[in-house]
Design a protein around this motif. Sequence first.
Motif, mmCIF file in Angstrom:
data_model
loop_
_atom_site.group_PDB
_atom_site.id
_atom_site.type_symbol
_atom_site.label_atom_id
_atom_site.label_comp_id
_atom_site.label_asym_id
_atom_site.label_seq_id
_atom_site.Cartn_x
_atom_site.Cartn_y
_atom_site.Cartn_z
ATOM 1 N N ASN A 179 -4.085 -5.953 2.567
ATOM 2 C CA ASN A 179 -4.770 -4.779 3.110
ATOM 3 C C ASN A 179 -6.263 -5.065 3.285
ATOM 4 O O ASN A 179 -7.104 -4.240 2.924
ATOM 5 C CB ASN A 179 -4.585 -3.587 2.169
ATOM 6 C CG ASN A 179 -4.033 -2.374 2.903
ATOM 7 O OD1 ASN A 179 -3.457 -2.502 3.980
ATOM 8 N ND2 ASN A 179 -4.205 -1.197 2.330
ATOM 9 N N SER A 204 -3.356 2.166 5.098
ATOM 10 C CA SER A 204 -3.287 0.795 5.606
ATOM 11 C C SER A 204 -4.659 0.381 6.116
ATOM 12 O O SER A 204 -5.350 1.147 6.781
ATOM 13 C CB SER A 204 -2.260 0.699 6.740
ATOM 14 O OG SER A 204 -2.688 1.434 7.868
ATOM 15 N N ASP A 243 -5.085 0.512 -2.960
ATOM 16 C CA ASP A 243 -4.680 -0.028 -1.661
ATOM 17 C C ASP A 243 -5.765 -0.914 -1.055
ATOM 18 O O ASP A 243 -5.469 -1.930 -0.426
ATOM 19 C CB ASP A 243 -4.343 1.114 -0.700
ATOM 20 C CG ASP A 243 -3.068 1.845 -1.082
ATOM 21 O OD1 ASP A 243 -2.335 1.323 -1.942
ATOM 22 O OD2 ASP A 243 -2.817 2.936 -0.538
ATOM 23 N N HIS A 285 0.011 -3.694 7.754
ATOM 24 C CA HIS A 285 0.790 -2.495 7.408
ATOM 25 C C HIS A 285 0.474 -1.317 8.329
ATOM 26 O O HIS A 285 0.858 -0.184 8.019
ATOM 27 C CB HIS A 285 0.524 -2.101 5.953
ATOM 28 C CG HIS A 285 0.963 -3.126 4.955
ATOM 29 N ND1 HIS A 285 2.254 -3.228 4.513
ATOM 30 C CD2 HIS A 285 0.265 -4.121 4.344
ATOM 31 C CE1 HIS A 285 2.348 -4.229 3.645
ATOM 32 N NE2 HIS A 285 1.152 -4.781 3.524
ATOM 33 N N CYS A 286 -0.201 -1.595 9.426
ATOM 34 C CA CYS A 286 -0.535 -0.519 10.354
ATOM 35 C C CYS A 286 0.722 0.033 11.020
ATOM 36 O O CYS A 286 1.684 -0.698 11.280
ATOM 37 C CB CYS A 286 -1.506 -1.039 11.408
ATOM 38 S SG CYS A 286 -2.152 0.219 12.502
ATOM 39 N N PRO A 322 0.829 -1.223 0.000
ATOM 40 C CA PRO A 322 0.000 0.000 0.000
ATOM 41 C C PRO A 322 0.853 1.259 0.000
ATOM 42 O O PRO A 322 1.871 1.345 0.694
ATOM 43 C CB PRO A 322 -0.829 -0.131 1.285
ATOM 44 C CG PRO A 322 -0.090 -1.096 2.146
ATOM 45 C CD PRO A 322 0.603 -2.036 1.221
ATOM 46 N N ASP A 381 -10.713 1.107 10.990
ATOM 47 C CA ASP A 381 -10.558 0.774 9.567
ATOM 48 C C ASP A 381 -11.874 0.362 8.930
ATOM 49 O O ASP A 381 -12.148 0.708 7.770
ATOM 50 C CB ASP A 381 -9.523 -0.343 9.410
ATOM 51 C CG ASP A 381 -8.105 0.129 9.691
ATOM 52 O OD1 ASP A 381 -7.927 1.348 9.881
ATOM 53 O OD2 ASP A 381 -7.186 -0.703 9.729
#
Length: 538
Positions: free
Chosen positions: A174, A67, A168, A72-73, A63, A137
Amino acid sequence: MLPKRQNESSTTEQHSFDEARWVINVRKSLDAELEEHDLEEVTICIFTVPKALMCSHRDSYTPHRVSIGPYHCLKPELHEMERYKLMIARKFRNQSKSFRFHDLVEKLQSMEIKIRACYHKYIGFNDETLLWIMAVDSSFLIEFLKIYSFRKVETLINRVGHNEILRDIMMIENQIPFFVLRKTLEFQLESTESADGLLVSVLTGLCRDLSPLVIKFDDDEILKAHFHDYNHILDFLYQMIVPRIEEEQEAEEEEEEENRAGDNGGNRAVRFLQEFKLQLNRVLASRPADLILRLPLRIISNLPGFIALKFSADYLFTRQENEATTTTAGQESSSASIPNIEKPPLVEELTIPSVSDLHKAGVRFKPTTNGNISTVAFDSDSGQFHLPVINLDINTETVLRNLVAYEASNTSGPLVFTRYTELVNGIIDSEEDVRLLREQGVLVSRLKSDQEAAEMWNGMSKSVRLTRVGFLDKTIEDVNRYYTGRWKVKIGRFVEVYLYGSWQIFAFFAAALLLILLSLQVLSLVFSSLRLLRLRTG
């Protein structure tokens, strides 16, 4: 020596602390599983990208803007988007007076073990952090994707790059579980039916915009009934493009077996004719018959000037027969040993002529209206190649690659979508191929040029493993058989193999002929000179 002892004691204390924490976490995990969840029904559905694919095109799987989920945080390069993500999540909260993120986190707490079970990679966040990631999210995703339901575009999202966020969102690493999205939307709307209705509208709009194939969606009620089958957004798109191909293949195989059984029981006349033909072929193939039948032809064909005719006859009349014999023998051997689905195809079996070559041979491409991979077929009688409509834009390559990666990670069976990309990659070699597909309605391109579209498809050849897919392999085989059976192709191959491929021999004969002509000219000059000399002396 004292510092060393201190280091050893601190290390021992650290190990004992880690062990105690490990025991606590394991006990908590097992107790929660026994009380609240049946994890045998939870399958791993959010994977990391296979290394073979990640090395080929890393940008399509990493990404760049936002995220989603824990993989990928907290990455530094994505911190810029966190402020906008929180603003959109706050807007989602403000749409309901009774909505509070703390309450949503408490609702998701009972699903924490189930959420962790969906991820292939170990998640290092503690329970509270993971649940807040899911709450924020999922709220951001729902509010962002509402533009496909209400047909409006947010100014804020346009500023930060709408297309980059879309790419993304469709990446395999993701994703967040689909049941988290449903639970979040249900918590806000306070109705399961309203939540499912909005999700159907949002996801169908998203897939229409991002799908590499033009999809024809089923009724909304049918999609709602299958909500429990979808793992996440990428899986929803995958199942819209590749719906239950394996079940259809099994049904077709069972039907073929029943037909074979019926034929074996009641068609004795056909079997008698086949046996008679087999015996006749054996007689004709015997050595005396071969000598009697072929001796005159061998004598004539070995005469000077008839060698090229012999080569052309062998090429034009026996090539197709040999290919059919080889195909039949291969099918018999494969059916007698191991099913085709378990044996990977050879590299040669992946080849197929390009669109330009097929078009010159008389093949016409016809778009299908369903938009499903199962509609790929070739009609040998009419020479029509049926393909679903391909939709190309700046997001297509990322979506294609992540669908291939998800299929490679999620299934141990045939890679249907991967095989389809190999088929399209095989028929598209140049911008001329893209132009022909556009003109015949099979391809809709929003890229800058046909050359860019051709380069995109040619870069999709990377795959995890070779696989067999029944109906696609049959289509490739039918196309190749039709193409090699055309007279234009046969004559062209004959010229290429026996004329262009034998230029050394022709050069030798040309040099020999030139030498003979020069010798004749010299002899003619000599004889004419001698004749003039005799006349003068006489």
